[in-house]
Design an enzyme around this catalytic site. Sequence first.
Site, mmCIF file in Angstrom:
data_model
loop_
_atom_site.group_PDB
_atom_site.id
_atom_site.type_symbol
_atom_site.label_atom_id
_atom_site.label_comp_id
_atom_site.label_asym_id
_atom_site.label_seq_id
_atom_site.Cartn_x
_atom_site.Cartn_y
_atom_site.Cartn_z
ATOM 1 C CB CYS A 1 -0.854 -0.012 1.091
ATOM 2 S SG CYS A 1 -2.354 0.960 1.084
ATOM 3 C CB CYS A 14 -6.587 5.611 -42.863
ATOM 4 S SG CYS A 14 -5.527 4.618 -42.058
ATOM 5 C CB CYS A 55 0.956 2.678 -41.979
ATOM 6 S SG CYS A 55 0.531 2.862 -43.714
#
Lengths: 453, 423
Positions: free
Chosen positions: B135, B345, B348
Amino acid sequence: MFISDDALKRNFAEVKPGLRPKQAFEEAHRCLYCYDAPCIKACPTGINIPSFIKRIANKNMLGSARTILEANPMGASCARVCPTEELCEGACVLNDSSKPILIGDLQRFATDWAIRNNQQLFASGERNGRSVAIVGGGPAGLSAARELARFGFAVTVFEAKAHAGGLNTYGIVSFRLPKEIALWEVEQVRKLGVDIRTNTVVGRDVTASELLESHDVVVLAAGMSKVPMMGIPGEELEGVYDAIELVEKTKVSLSGELSGRRVVVVGAGNTAIDAATCSVRMGAEHVEICYRRSKQEMTAYEFEYEFAKSDGVAFRWLTAPVRIIGDEHGRVKAIECVRMKLEQAESGRRARPVPIPGSEFTIEADAVIKAIGQTRHVSLVDQFQLAHTRGVVTIDQETYRTSNPNVYAAGDVIFGEGQGDAMVVSAVQQGKLAAFAIYKQLVLDAGDVDRQT
Amino acid sequence: MADLRINLAGIQSPNPFWLASAPPTNTGYQVQRAFEAGWGGAVWKTLGDPIINTSSRFAAVHFNGQRVAGFNNIELITDRPLDVNLKEIYETKKRFPNHALVVSLMVEPKRDKWHEIVKKVEAVGVDGLELNFGCPHGMAERGMGSASGQQPDLVERQTYWVKEAARTPVIVKLTPNITDITATAIAAANGCADAISLINTINSLAGVDLDSWNTIPHVAGRGSHGGYCGPAVKPIALNMVAECARNPEVGIPISGIGGISDWKDAVEFMLMGAAGVQVCTAVMHHGFRIVEEMIDGLSNYLDSKGIERVSDLTGRAVPRYTDWGNLDLNYAVAARIHTDTCINCNKCYIACEDTAHQCIERIEDSGASYLKVREEDCVGCNLCAIVCPVEGAIEMVDLPSTGVPMSWNERQAALAKLNMKGA
């Protein structure tokens, strides 16, 4: 028959709701942000679509609206009236693998934000000492006016009607484009210092030669005129409407004057669809469209056709009017039509409709709406002494310059005769390009000369 | 159907999906609901001295419209008295004798304190203990949680103290807020832990509010670091699990934790060495019912692979995880774009052009445009395939090898040999 004002208001309220914020946010995130995106190329005004969508996605609404309106001063209207399926959305790379981005709806989301938040997105340029008169305050004229104002010209727009905006204000049915949207765009132009003189008819209140004398350059962007006569008996009867005028009436004030009527619309272009759906919404009991060709030749967009059908409009193909029949009071009571067949014309031309002898029949009607095209402002063109072909002003394709070197033309006055598309977005782009050509002629090129001396 | 039972250091469980010690395991009501929903085990939210919590305490990191990519909290251990917890643990175990019920513990680093709590907890019939050395907030400032977990000697010593008293298996939960996770893992093993679990949450600040300039979350206008978890931390957790799994000095079973959201994540953790997994954020996001899809997906996966027992997955991919020095320097791949599935598109193209090796060309061929990789210039970085939105449109293909496989270590060894000969 009676239709209440409330019902009318409802009928003419914008049909399509805007995207809700979460919808817009999700849709914006779906955009791939393509490089050298095909949607940009498919937009006549070349809006940087991926960029404005990315700005919606990252909650920069001001930047998004500015990106749209920078490229297209009528971007809020175009978001509603553009045939997006054939333009940006038709080019979206996601068409085959998923479904195209709702570019039109996102554009509306961004521009509606600008309207709602009362944004002033652009400023006029430093005055360059030159002045331009623009004839016609429609999409082409306003687009030219805004760009010229940003370049620093003193611009005066002469508009015949009570408001500017042209087709956007008066010619597109309210349930697709509310008048307030078009008027906001007008206001954006006015705020750049453009003097918009409404209720001013060029040729009557001010002459062409006065404009040419008092301004460095004139842009003729007067659009088109009324629907022509059909050339059949009975056109003078009470109850025969011009589709353009009918739509305009509904944009000025709504009335239930077609309530309970049987309406026949002649023609199957987008204006015919508008007239038909307007009639339905004004309370007409039965509305049908007669077209002398078949569905394949119809010039209305597919989505317009579907919209009319969903509004209950009936279509009669291969049907041409022969005469309009009146009653003893001189009011329309029926229309006589004849069935047509299509004959193959020589290659490249549309099939030619010819009447089938003896096939005449009568449709009972209380109103006939003509929507068979629009006439041109030939006399105005003649006043400017411009070269034209049957009213279509001849221009240099690059500069939008007419046969008079001090007159440019854009919008519907140059549409036709195989030249351009009759779309708001095309008119806007032409106005932009004409403005840039004027800037180049009067400032850039002139400036170069100054520097050389 | 494959056998989903696991045995983690002697703790039996009907399936490998446990709830991690966290808000979902705060009460008997919750843990029993979870067992009813199908969870195989649960680690009861950390018992310790009653503490006071703050409000608010959670925050999430949303990414591009996807909610809860990461999650952050400043909540502390149990806010309920020990005897209430013990009573509910007893009742829960009684109702679900075949489920794994482990209890998380945290006390001050004192031998008698550990002995005392271990005895009390084991008395109610638990299956195991998990020591919370992870924790990162609140407790650490009082010398507990990650304050202990960041010091291998304290981990070892406290583990040993627990083992002195414990009769059930002891799991040591490790903090990731440390340079080398294996240091504390080895310390736990040296302290005779039966297993380790990892990772606990990572120190984080979820965000800052752009309008108020408050931290997210904030407590009356002030904030402090919290513990980060959720899908965003999975790669970090997986690496730490793998590092422990491949280290022979650790050598004890691992319970995998960190961003596990579905059966696929669980399989990855198990292949990288986990004997079972613990889940929290996904449950906080969707509720206990997601375990149904986890069990079903895992079961179908095992059947499709012809694997009879889920425990057979554990560690199967560990041998593939190694040091950079052992990687074959002569292995090469290059990108290949399938123009039939490419949607143009150009993502790349621009990724390669702006940020990689400029080896994708845009070719215009009679109106149609397409993309092509210049393979001789492609370094096989994967970036184009990563940014490509269409599955399979860009394939990374093996290139014919230019020489015999040789790693850096082999190369150094070969060079050393040559030098010796030359000498």
